[in-house]
Design a protein around this motif. Structure first.
Motif, PDB file in Angstrom:
ATOM      1  N   LEU A 125       0.837  -1.188   0.000  1.00 29.45           N
ATOM      2  CA  LEU A 125       0.000   0.000   0.000  1.00 29.45           C
ATOM      3  C   LEU A 125       0.877   1.244   0.000  1.00 29.45           C
ATOM      4  CD1 LEU A 125      -2.856   1.360   0.482  1.00 29.45           C
ATOM      5  CD2 LEU A 125      -2.348   1.179   2.931  1.00 29.45           C
ATOM      6  N   THR A 126       0.458   2.246  -0.775  1.00 26.21           N
ATOM      7  CA  THR A 126       1.085   3.569  -0.720  1.00 26.21           C
ATOM      8  C   THR A 126       0.071   4.556  -0.164  1.00 26.21           C
ATOM      9  OG1 THR A 126       2.581   3.155  -2.589  1.00 26.21           O
ATOM     10  CG2 THR A 126       2.092   5.462  -2.051  1.00 26.21           C
ATOM     11  N   ILE A 127       0.511   5.338   0.815  1.00 21.91           N
ATOM     12  CA  ILE A 127      -0.328   6.401   1.373  1.00 21.91           C
ATOM     13  C   ILE A 127       0.335   7.731   1.053  1.00 21.91           C
ATOM     14  CG2 ILE A 127      -1.272   7.454   3.466  1.00 21.91           C
ATOM     15  CD1 ILE A 127      -1.197   4.612   4.710  1.00 21.91           C
ATOM     16  N   LEU A 128      -0.369   8.583   0.341  1.00 23.19           N
ATOM     17  CA  LEU A 128       0.054   9.968   0.135  1.00 23.19           C
ATOM     18  C   LEU A 128      -0.728  10.824   1.117  1.00 23.19           C
ATOM     19  CD1 LEU A 128       0.012  10.065  -3.770  1.00 23.19           C
ATOM     20  CD2 LEU A 128       1.944   9.535  -2.279  1.00 23.19           C
ATOM     21  N   HIS A 129      -0.069  11.802   1.724  1.00 16.70           N
ATOM     22  CA  HIS A 129      -0.792  12.574   2.739  1.00 16.70           C
ATOM     23  C   HIS A 129      -0.345  14.032   2.752  1.00 16.70           C
ATOM     24  CE1 HIS A 129       2.589  12.583   5.729  1.00 16.70           C
ATOM     25  NE2 HIS A 129       2.888  11.422   5.168  1.00 16.70           N
ATOM     26  N   THR A 130      -1.306  14.890   3.124  1.00 15.37           N
ATOM     27  CA  THR A 130      -1.067  16.326   3.288  1.00 15.37           C
ATOM     28  C   THR A 130      -1.675  16.774   4.603  1.00 15.37           C
ATOM     29  OG1 THR A 130      -3.075  16.769   1.992  1.00 15.37           O
ATOM     30  CG2 THR A 130      -0.955  16.898   0.830  1.00 15.37           C
ATOM     31  N   ASN A 131      -1.311  17.970   5.011  1.00 10.56           N
ATOM     32  CA  ASN A 131      -1.891  18.567   6.217  1.00 10.56           C
ATOM     33  C   ASN A 131      -1.663  20.074   6.196  1.00 10.56           C
ATOM     34  OD1 ASN A 131       0.979  17.313   7.016  1.00 10.56           O
ATOM     35  ND2 ASN A 131       0.720  19.205   8.190  1.00 10.56           N
ATOM     36  N   VAL A 152      -1.135  13.195  -7.153  1.00 12.50           N
ATOM     37  CA  VAL A 152      -1.956  12.083  -6.651  1.00 12.50           C
ATOM     38  C   VAL A 152      -2.517  11.271  -7.815  1.00 12.50           C
ATOM     39  CG1 VAL A 152      -4.094  11.495  -5.438  1.00 12.50           C
ATOM     40  CG2 VAL A 152      -2.527  13.200  -4.469  1.00 12.50           C
ATOM     41  N   ALA A 153      -3.042  11.955  -8.825  1.00 11.36           N
ATOM     42  CA  ALA A 153      -3.610  11.249  -9.986  1.00 11.36           C
ATOM     43  C   ALA A 153      -2.542  10.430 -10.696  1.00 11.36           C
ATOM     44  CB  ALA A 153      -4.235  12.262 -10.942  1.00 11.36           C
ATOM     45  N   GLN A 154      -1.353  10.990 -10.861  1.00  9.54           N
ATOM     46  CA  GLN A 154      -0.262  10.264 -11.514  1.00  9.54           C
ATOM     47  C   GLN A 154       0.120   9.021 -10.721  1.00  9.54           C
ATOM     48  OE1 GLN A 154       2.743  13.318 -11.801  1.00  9.54           O
ATOM     49  NE2 GLN A 154       1.909  14.177 -13.700  1.00  9.54           N
ATOM     50  N   ALA A 167       0.676   3.237 -10.136  1.00 16.59           N
ATOM     51  CA  ALA A 167       0.963   2.180  -9.164  1.00 16.59           C
ATOM     52  C   ALA A 167       0.215   0.897  -9.512  1.00 16.59           C
ATOM     53  CB  ALA A 167       0.574   2.655  -7.762  1.00 16.59           C
ATOM     54  N   GLY A 168       0.862  -0.212  -9.259  1.00 12.92           N
ATOM     55  CA  GLY A 168       0.210  -1.497  -9.485  1.00 12.92           C
ATOM     56  C   GLY A 168      -0.388  -2.054  -8.220  1.00 12.92           C
TER      57      GLY A 168
END
Length: 420
Positions: free
Chosen positions: A3-9, A25-27, A32-33
């Motif tokens: 799993l990949t988690i992208l995050h902002t704050n 994020v869209a890219q 990702a597979g």
């Protein structure tokens, strides 16, 4: 689990950065597979951003939805000013679940969500005890107890990974709890904390009490990345390149929002007989709160003076972006004199404190008093900026008991006064 988690704050209304983050994020999701989640840990809204200000934060949730967000937690940028009722509008505008587990009752957000086999729940800073004169309309629940309950409930419903989206701050000695103090109490129950509120940039994250803790700075300048591969968790942050192409869906949503608010803003609300400046606001606050004295620091109240003549709501709202709440307190003469002396100090007036986003404090406008009698007690009206210690005028150890006109904010108070 892969799993990949992208995050902002703490994006705080940076629309351009959010549009660029949406592209990244869209890219990532396209390339990702394996599953990719985009999580936001709160305060996407900002009172000094035009669209966010005019919609009390709702517009930013529409933009965050277009950015591909999968879940977000409630920050403090809006409910602390406008009341928790705005959270219902935020939740309706969001395409993702808006998470908040430690306020009761609150309409709109939900405590937790299960995304596949990933459980996510949210906590935010309650400011319990920080503003004694305000009834926020909810009971803050104990964070440790709530976190354990949410984590166990998510496990019971099939979560293989449990994530806390925390808007408590990494470390805040003034608060009752923060991530550093909370994490050790959640060991074995929570797998990961994605944090916010304190604006920390943690390049490789931290492990606190056995729990990885991530936070990605502020204003959308960075995006956090967490790679989970089996039992291995790797945390990093990446600078958002300035030349990143903004995502067209975020741009298009911004353009859709503008005409929606235009008719509301174009309404003529008054005919100003004299200019509306800081002195006018100080007098308005004194009358509204039935006080002896009205004070307001012009730099926080107004971006510019409004001339006599017809006034539209849009002109008022763009001149007064302040989200401060009117308030009133009793103050001894010597303390009032100290406030006036500090507020009139030239060096103090030119300061640019962080909450004003780089604006100067400006002059302290005063209504209703000339020479202060040190032996007299005064009823003093202002806003939380003037009456609470964080604004720099009042001292914390004075222990002022302030009654706030919450959730009315400055521009609403001005409009009500004009209409009356």
């Amino acid at each position: 689990m892969r799993l990949t988690i992208l995050h902002t704050n703490d994006i705080h209304g940076r629309q351009e950065r959010l549009a660029q983050i949406a592209t990244l994020v869209a890219q990532e999701k396209a390339a990702a597979g394996h599953p990719v989640l985009y999580l936001d840990a709160g305060d996407v809204e900002e009172t000094t951003n035009r669209l966010s200000n005019l919609t009390k934060g709702t517009a930013m949730h529409r933009l965050l939805s277009r950015a591909g967000c999968d879940a977000a937690t409630v920050g403090n940028a809006c409910w602390l000013r406008y009341g928790t009722q705005v959270l219902a509008d935020h939740a309706r505008a969001a395409s993702y679940p808006l998470l908040l587990a430690n306020f009761d009752p609150v309409e709109g957000p939900v405590p937790s969500v299960l995304i596949g086999d990933v459980g996510v729940f949210g906590l935010t800073a309650s400011f319990a005890g920080a503003f004694e004169g305000i009834d926020f309309g909810f009971v803050p629940l104990p964070e440790v107890e709530v976190a354990l309950r949410c984590a166990r409930d998510l496990r019971a419903h099939g979560a293989k990974l449990v994530i806390l989206l925390s808007h408590l701050g990494l470390d805040d000695p003034r608060a009752s709890i923060d991530d550093r103090r909370l994490a050790p109490q959640l060991a074995g129950e929570v797998d990961l904390i994605v944090g916010a509120h304190s604006h920390h940039l943690l390049p490789s994250g931290e492990v606190i009490g056995g729990i990885p803790v991530a936070q990605a700075g502020e204003y959308g300048d960075h995006i956090g990345r967490i790679e989970i591969d089996g039992g291995r968790i790797t945390m990093s942050v990446e600078r958002v390149p300035d030349d990143t192409t903004p995502h067209p869906e975020v741009i298009a949503e911004s353009e859709r929002i503008e005409p929606e608010v235009r008719s509301f803003l174009d309404e003529r609300i008054a005919e100003l007989e004299r200019r509306l400046d800081g002195d006018w606001v100080a007098s308005m606050l004194r009358e509204r709160m039935k006080a002896d004295v009205g004070i307001v620091q012009e730099g926080q109240a107004l971006l510019r003076t409004l001339p006599p003549g017809p006034l539209t709501r849009g002109a008022l709202w763009e001149a007064c972006e302040s989200a401060a709440n009117p308030g009133v307190t009793r103050m001894t003469g010597d303390r009032l004199a100290a406030v006036l002396a500090r507020g009139r100090d030239p060096a103090f007036m030119t300061e640019t404190p962080r909450p004003l986003r780089g604006r100067a404090r400006g002059r302290l406008c005063v209504s209703g008093v000339g020479t202060v009698d040190p032996d007299r007690e005064y009823v003093v009206a202002g806003t939380d900026w003037e009456l609470d210690s964080y604004g720099g005028l009042a001292e914390r150890d004075w222990g002022l008991e302030v009654r706030y006109d919450f959730p009315t904010i400055m521009r609403e108070a001005i409009e009500e006064h004009l209409r009356s």
